[in-house]
Scaffold this motif. Structure first.
Motif, PDB file in Angstrom:
ATOM      1  N   GLN A  98       0.837  -1.204   0.000  1.00 53.16           N
ATOM      2  CA  GLN A  98       0.000   0.000   0.000  1.00 53.16           C
ATOM      3  C   GLN A  98       0.869   1.249   0.000  1.00 53.16           C
ATOM      4  O   GLN A  98       0.512   2.255  -0.620  1.00 53.16           O
ATOM      5  N   ARG A  99       2.016   1.172   0.661  1.00 53.68           N
ATOM      6  CA  ARG A  99       2.930   2.309   0.711  1.00 53.68           C
ATOM      7  C   ARG A  99       3.379   2.709  -0.699  1.00 53.68           C
ATOM      8  O   ARG A  99       3.338   3.895  -1.064  1.00 53.68           O
ATOM      9  N   ASP A 100       3.817   1.728  -1.483  1.00 53.36           N
ATOM     10  CA  ASP A 100       4.254   2.019  -2.850  1.00 53.36           C
ATOM     11  C   ASP A 100       3.110   2.588  -3.690  1.00 53.36           C
ATOM     12  O   ASP A 100       3.283   3.553  -4.432  1.00 53.36           O
ATOM     13  N   LEU A 101       1.932   1.967  -3.571  1.00 54.87           N
ATOM     14  CA  LEU A 101       0.782   2.431  -4.340  1.00 54.87           C
ATOM     15  C   LEU A 101       0.426   3.867  -3.986  1.00 54.87           C
ATOM     16  O   LEU A 101       0.179   4.699  -4.867  1.00 54.87           O
ATOM     17  N   PHE A 102       0.414   4.183  -2.696  1.00 56.79           N
ATOM     18  CA  PHE A 102       0.088   5.542  -2.270  1.00 56.79           C
ATOM     19  C   PHE A 102       1.127   6.550  -2.754  1.00 56.79           C
ATOM     20  O   PHE A 102       0.786   7.692  -3.074  1.00 56.79           O
ATOM     21  N   PHE A 103       2.390   6.155  -2.810  1.00 57.06           N
ATOM     22  CA  PHE A 103       3.418   7.045  -3.344  1.00 57.06           C
ATOM     23  C   PHE A 103       3.153   7.348  -4.815  1.00 57.06           C
ATOM     24  O   PHE A 103       3.288   8.486  -5.266  1.00 57.06           O
TER      25      PHE A 103
END
Length: 219
Positions: free
Chosen positions: A5-10
């Motif tokens: 989710q961290r990568d997607l949100f970035f």
């Protein structure tokens, strides 16, 4: 491997801020153009260079941001690349990659610019909103020998010039308002895609935390 989710949100933050950048710069383009026209009609000498620089910066910021959007949407996790909206944006904005490369390699490329040529930052032209039979050009940079201005396409059926705001650098040219329109359409699609995939991400404006620190200096 499922993306975090961290990568997607970035990635989504990258898209969100890029969409906003294009939106803000497009507004500045429309605010600056009348000021340049005014200086022309009032024949105010030496008064429009700052406005032309503003216009040039906004136009090139749009080019740079659209190029960044192209990169981001082609790498965003779980976003299918064969989606018609993604394919259309990548295909119809392909010219910005050439323009971005031109300005990115300016240091080594200036000596290779042909003579005659357009100014280094190009020529910006636009159709007068009040009179579609009238078209303006601004020459960026310093006036010198060997500079050429581009022509403007005229639609005889509609009785108006074709391009609303056009950037031309030698053989490269792009309709800035078309880029803005394509970007707005892509944003609508991305926002819908995020909602449909329940990514817990919001494109709505929100209150971001602002932090402050105080320093104490002793006597």
């Amino acid at each position: 491997m499922k993306p975090s989710q961290r990568d997607l949100f970035f990635f989504l933050d990258g898209l969100k801020y890029s969409f906003k950048t294009v939106e803000y710069e497009a507004i500045k383009v429309q605010e600056t153009i009348p000021e340049i026209e005014k200086s022309h009609f009032n024949q105010i000498e030496n008064s429009n260079e700052s406005e032309i620089i503003k216009l040039t910066c906004s136009v090139w910021n749009i080019i740079d941001t659209v190029n960044r959007l192209r990169d981001l949407i082609q790498q965003t996790p779980t976003l299918k690349q064969k989606t018609p909206e993604v394919r259309k944006y990548v295909k119809e904005t392909e010219i910005v990659n050439d323009l971005r490369n031109y300005i990115q390699h300016l240091r080594s490329g200036i000596s290779e610019i042909p003579n005659p040529s357009s100014p280094v930052w190009g020529v910006i032209g636009w159709r007068n909103k009040e009179n579609p039979l009238e078209y303006f050009f601004v020459q960026t940079g310093t006036n010198q020998d060997g500079l050429i201005m581009n022509s403007a396409a005229f639609d005889r059926e509609k009785k108006e010039f074709v391009d609303s705001v056009l950037l031309t650098v030698n053989e490269l040219s792009v309709d800035i308002e078309k880029l803005v329109s394509l970007t707005n359409s892509l944003k609508v699609f991305i926002v819908k895609w995020v909602k449909e995939n329940d990514n817990q991400y919001s494109f709505e404006s929100k209150l971001n935390p602002v932090f402050k620190i105080n320093a104490e200096v002793g006597n």
